[in-house]
Design a protein around this motif. Structure first.
Motif, PDB file in Angstrom:
ATOM      1  N   GLU A  39       0.857  -1.189   0.000  1.00  0.00           N
ATOM      2  CA  GLU A  39       0.000   0.000   0.000  1.00  0.00           C
ATOM      3  C   GLU A  39       0.890   1.235   0.000  1.00  0.00           C
ATOM      4  OE1 GLU A  39      -3.342  -0.837   0.373  1.00  0.00           O
ATOM      5  OE2 GLU A  39      -4.324   1.061   0.829  1.00  0.00           O
ATOM      6  N   ARG A  45      -5.455  -2.270  -4.074  1.00  0.00           N
ATOM      7  CA  ARG A  45      -6.497  -2.600  -5.058  1.00  0.00           C
ATOM      8  C   ARG A  45      -6.196  -1.915  -6.401  1.00  0.00           C
ATOM      9  NH1 ARG A  45     -10.378  -2.235  -2.052  1.00  0.00           N
ATOM     10  NH2 ARG A  45     -10.453   0.001  -1.971  1.00  0.00           N
ATOM     11  N   LYS A  69      -7.511 -13.311  -9.522  1.00  0.00           N
ATOM     12  CA  LYS A  69      -7.806 -13.641  -8.126  1.00  0.00           C
ATOM     13  C   LYS A  69      -7.341 -12.494  -7.212  1.00  0.00           C
ATOM     14  CE  LYS A  69      -7.225 -17.313  -4.715  1.00  0.00           C
ATOM     15  NZ  LYS A  69      -6.414 -18.457  -4.294  1.00  0.00           N
ATOM     16  N   LEU A  72      -9.785  -9.621  -6.945  1.00  0.00           N
ATOM     17  CA  LEU A  72     -10.934  -9.964  -6.094  1.00  0.00           C
ATOM     18  C   LEU A  72     -10.524  -9.933  -4.627  1.00  0.00           C
ATOM     19  CD1 LEU A  72     -12.466 -12.914  -8.152  1.00  0.00           C
ATOM     20  CD2 LEU A  72     -13.463 -10.661  -7.851  1.00  0.00           C
ATOM     21  N   GLU A  73      -9.340 -10.463  -4.342  1.00  0.00           N
ATOM     22  CA  GLU A  73      -8.873 -10.497  -2.950  1.00  0.00           C
ATOM     23  C   GLU A  73      -8.549  -9.106  -2.408  1.00  0.00           C
ATOM     24  OE1 GLU A  73      -7.255 -14.994  -2.285  1.00  0.00           O
ATOM     25  OE2 GLU A  73      -5.757 -13.477  -2.736  1.00  0.00           O
ATOM     26  N   LYS A  74      -8.391  -8.159  -3.301  1.00  0.00           N
ATOM     27  CA  LYS A  74      -8.146  -6.778  -2.837  1.00  0.00           C
ATOM     28  C   LYS A  74      -9.432  -5.965  -2.839  1.00  0.00           C
ATOM     29  CE  LYS A  74      -3.809  -7.454  -2.204  1.00  0.00           C
ATOM     30  NZ  LYS A  74      -3.567  -8.098  -0.927  1.00  0.00           N
ATOM     31  N   GLY A  75     -10.548  -6.633  -3.154  1.00  0.00           N
ATOM     32  CA  GLY A  75     -11.840  -5.956  -3.032  1.00  0.00           C
ATOM     33  C   GLY A  75     -12.370  -5.340  -4.315  1.00  0.00           C
ATOM     34  N   ALA A  76     -11.749  -5.624  -5.459  1.00  0.00           N
ATOM     35  CA  ALA A  76     -12.278  -5.118  -6.733  1.00  0.00           C
ATOM     36  C   ALA A  76     -13.411  -6.038  -7.201  1.00  0.00           C
ATOM     37  CB  ALA A  76     -11.172  -5.057  -7.773  1.00  0.00           C
ATOM     38  N   ASP A  77     -14.212  -5.567  -8.142  1.00  0.00           N
ATOM     39  CA  ASP A  77     -15.257  -6.432  -8.682  1.00  0.00           C
ATOM     40  C   ASP A  77     -15.111  -6.571 -10.193  1.00  0.00           C
ATOM     41  OD1 ASP A  77     -16.256  -4.062  -9.682  1.00  0.00           O
ATOM     42  OD2 ASP A  77     -18.283  -4.348  -8.912  1.00  0.00           O
ATOM     43  N   GLU A  78     -15.984  -7.373 -10.793  1.00  0.00           N
ATOM     44  CA  GLU A  78     -15.862  -7.700 -12.218  1.00  0.00           C
ATOM     45  C   GLU A  78     -15.893  -6.449 -13.088  1.00  0.00           C
ATOM     46  OE1 GLU A  78     -17.973  -8.987 -10.059  1.00  0.00           O
ATOM     47  OE2 GLU A  78     -18.497 -11.067 -10.501  1.00  0.00           O
ATOM     48  N   GLU A  79     -16.757  -5.514 -12.713  1.00  0.00           N
ATOM     49  CA  GLU A  79     -16.923  -4.306 -13.532  1.00  0.00           C
ATOM     50  C   GLU A  79     -15.615  -3.507 -13.574  1.00  0.00           C
ATOM     51  OE1 GLU A  79     -20.282  -0.780 -13.754  1.00  0.00           O
ATOM     52  OE2 GLU A  79     -20.233  -2.108 -12.034  1.00  0.00           O
ATOM     53  N   GLN A  80     -15.016  -3.341 -12.397  1.00  0.00           N
ATOM     54  CA  GLN A  80     -13.750  -2.602 -12.331  1.00  0.00           C
ATOM     55  C   GLN A  80     -12.657  -3.337 -13.091  1.00  0.00           C
ATOM     56  OE1 GLN A  80     -13.380  -2.508  -8.075  1.00  0.00           O
ATOM     57  NE2 GLN A  80     -14.494  -0.588  -7.854  1.00  0.00           N
TER      58      GLN A  80
ATOM     59  N   TYR B 170     -21.081  -6.508  -1.178  1.00  0.00           N
ATOM     60  CA  TYR B 170     -20.440  -5.522  -2.052  1.00  0.00           C
ATOM     61  C   TYR B 170     -21.383  -4.361  -2.267  1.00  0.00           C
ATOM     62  CZ  TYR B 170     -16.537  -4.307  -5.022  1.00  0.00           C
ATOM     63  OH  TYR B 170     -15.414  -3.706  -5.529  1.00  0.00           O
ATOM     64  N   ARG B 175     -22.636  -8.505  -7.457  1.00  0.00           N
ATOM     65  CA  ARG B 175     -21.926  -9.345  -6.478  1.00  0.00           C
ATOM     66  C   ARG B 175     -22.809  -9.651  -5.269  1.00  0.00           C
ATOM     67  NH1 ARG B 175     -17.366 -10.577  -8.287  1.00  0.00           N
ATOM     68  NH2 ARG B 175     -16.747 -11.845  -6.558  1.00  0.00           N
ATOM     69  N   PHE B 219     -12.221 -16.959  -2.697  1.00  0.00           N
ATOM     70  CA  PHE B 219     -11.027 -16.153  -2.475  1.00  0.00           C
ATOM     71  C   PHE B 219     -11.115 -15.490  -1.107  1.00  0.00           C
ATOM     72  CE2 PHE B 219     -14.125 -13.821  -4.988  1.00  0.00           C
ATOM     73  CZ  PHE B 219     -14.228 -12.603  -4.351  1.00  0.00           C
ATOM     74  N   LEU B 220      -9.969 -15.011  -0.628  1.00  0.00           N
ATOM     75  CA  LEU B 220      -9.914 -14.446   0.717  1.00  0.00           C
ATOM     76  C   LEU B 220     -10.293 -12.965   0.694  1.00  0.00           C
ATOM     77  CD1 LEU B 220      -6.593 -16.104   2.014  1.00  0.00           C
ATOM     78  CD2 LEU B 220      -8.938 -16.948   2.126  1.00  0.00           C
ATOM     79  N   ALA B 222     -10.195  -8.867   1.280  1.00  0.00           N
ATOM     80  CA  ALA B 222      -9.182  -7.810   1.252  1.00  0.00           C
ATOM     81  C   ALA B 222      -8.984  -7.265   2.663  1.00  0.00           C
ATOM     82  CB  ALA B 222      -9.659  -6.696   0.334  1.00  0.00           C
ATOM     83  N   LEU B 227     -11.036  -1.969   2.594  1.00  0.00           N
ATOM     84  CA  LEU B 227     -12.420  -2.204   2.165  1.00  0.00           C
ATOM     85  C   LEU B 227     -13.381  -1.214   2.801  1.00  0.00           C
ATOM     86  CD1 LEU B 227     -12.858  -6.076   2.216  1.00  0.00           C
ATOM     87  CD2 LEU B 227     -13.219  -4.592   0.251  1.00  0.00           C
TER      88      LEU B 227
END
Lengths: 112, 357
Positions: A39, A45, A69, A72-80, B170, B175, B219-220, B222, B227
């Protein structure tokens, strides 16, 4: 053993093994790599989304797997994530098209 | 618009995964996959603990029932509209009150199902609140919009200073609905706005509204801090919604999430992610050390997850009718492979992350 496939997803888990043939440089690379993704002025993210876009540009299937992956694990979604890929695609296509000016210049230079 | 269910409960489908016994067999490598993950108990032994012991009980968590207006794809309780039988009765709730008072337990954490669907819910909350306990209610949000009789829940919560803890996977529809059912996002947003209207999440009101994020897939989660910042920005910008804190919770490989992992062929890689992310610094803060979990039928467990696997406390008393704090405090916490879910990364508990190291 002969290599049967050019891409094996299992290789991604062995990425760290590149130090086996060149330890010092490999270690320095991973140290640098890990620092880059901490960070900072950019969030983890945002960095993951950039990495995903670059992965598509350099067409590295390992990087695409890792950062699909990772995003997603950093909190992003499909759209982003898809928008990030479009950014890569736009720059890539733009890079071709902007050279069209070079082509046009050249054509005009040699045309009546 | 109402909620469209994603599926039926494992229980109503008579699926073998509805039993704790079968789930434990999967987790311990006796079904479907080879045993390849190190025993969680050996990880604890490596830290110098012969066994994991509880601390003082600060949270009395009650799973008041499995009845719910949603059938979320990841639900570890296997709750749903078809779980009409498993709801705590008044006599058991009265016994819980007696215990909470006798041992002066400061926090009462009510979960379900949708706890508000239990006919004794409002009476129980009022009793606890009037007695000076902090009541934490795990509200799925859509229940507030589900039926006219629940529309006044925000006012009821506010009157009793209930801490509302709500799942929102989300800040987008795809989601959220993907995990919780079509229509959930829209109703959740409306419910959050109603909670805000009565003062929840707003500075100076003392009315706490916390959100729970858990990943919509294998998945795990964030980082909680990152977040929370993103959720606050997005929910305020898009819907003018404010809240206090966000808890990032890891999905544990049990019940319907385990079903999803097995069906999508993600079980092994997900377990591997949990094992690889094992963080010993989370062990001291595990929720099983300061929480007692009670099921709808009055049995006692170390946590809500053990409850769903039917792993009762390893103590001479296992039911609230025989409650004895001294005997309970002298127990070893029951551990199994699913515990990796609470020790992965920054750790996970009903209150979110455990460790920042």
């Amino acid at each position: 053993m002969a290599v049967k496939n050019y891409f094996d997803p299992e290789n991604l888990k062995k990425f760290g093994n590149i130090t086996e043939f060149q330890e010092e440089m490999g270690k320095k690379f991973f140290e640098y790599y890990n620092t880059v993704f901490e960070e900072g002025a950019l969030t983890q993210r945002e960095k993951s989304l950039i990495a995903l876009a670059v992965a598509h540009t350099v067409q590295c299937p390992y990087c695409i797997d890792a950062y699909s992956k990772g995003c997603l694990e950093k909190g992003a979604d499909e759209e982003q994530m898809m928008e990030a890929v479009h950014v890569a695609a736009a720059i890539r296509s733009g890079a071709s098209l902007v050279n069209g000016v070079q082509m046009m210049n050249h054509v005009k230079d040699i045309s009546m | 618009m109402g909620v469209k269910q994603r599926s039926k409960s494992l229980h109503s489908r008579a699926d073998k995964l509805s039993t704790g016994f079968y789930q434990l067999n999967v987790l311990n490598g006796k079904e479907l996959v080879d045993d390849k993950f190190e025993r969680f108990t050996s990880k604890i032994e490596q830290l110098g603990h012969k066994e994991l012991r509880p601390d003082k009980v600060e949270i009395f968590q009650i799973n008041i029932g499995k009845l719910c207006n949603q059938t979320c794809a990841h639900c570890h309780v296997d709750a749903g509209p078809d779980r009409k039988e498993e709801n705590m009765n008044r006599a058991h709730l009265e016994k819980c009150l007696e215990i909470i008072r006798e041992y002066d337990i400061p926090k009462v954490d009510i979960t379900g199902g949708a706890p508000e669907m239990n006919p004794n819910f409002r009476w129980f909350v009022e009793e606890c609140a009037n007695d000076g306990r902090l009541v934490m209610n795990r509200c799925n949000l859509t229940i507030i919009m589900a039926n006219k009789k629940y529309h006044d829940l925000p006012e009821f919560f506010a009157k009793n200073k209930v801490q509302v803890i709500s799942s929102l996977p989300y800040f987008t529809k795809s989601r959220t609905d993907g995990q919780r059912g079509d229509g959930v996002f829209e109703d959740s947003i409306k419910a959050l706005q109603k909670l805000n209207e009565v003062g929840y999440g707003k500075e100076g009101t003392g009315l706490i509204l916390d959100l729970v994020y858990n990943p919509s897939g294998a998945f795990l989660p964030a980082s909680q801090v990152s977040l929370e910042k993103e959720f606050k920005n997005q929910l305020e910008r898009r819907y003018q919604i404010v809240f206090n804190s966000l808890y990032a919770i890891t999905n544990l490989p049990i019940s319907r999430f385990l079903e999803y992992l097995l069906e999508s062929d993600n079980y092994e890689s997900y377990m591997q992610s949990l094992v690889d992310a094992y963080n010993p610094s989370t062990v001291d803060g595990l929720m099983c050390r300061n929480t007692i979990s009670v099921s709808w039928d009055g049995y006692i467990y170390d946590c809500d997850f053990n409850q769903m696997l039917d792993l009762k406390v390893a103590a001479p008393v296992q039911h609230i009718d025989d409650f004895d704090m001294e005997k309970l405090n002298d127990r070893a916490i029951v551990l199994n492979q699913h515990c990796y879910g609470c020790t992965a990364g920054a750790g996970s508990s009903c209150g979110g992350e455990i460790s920042n190291t």
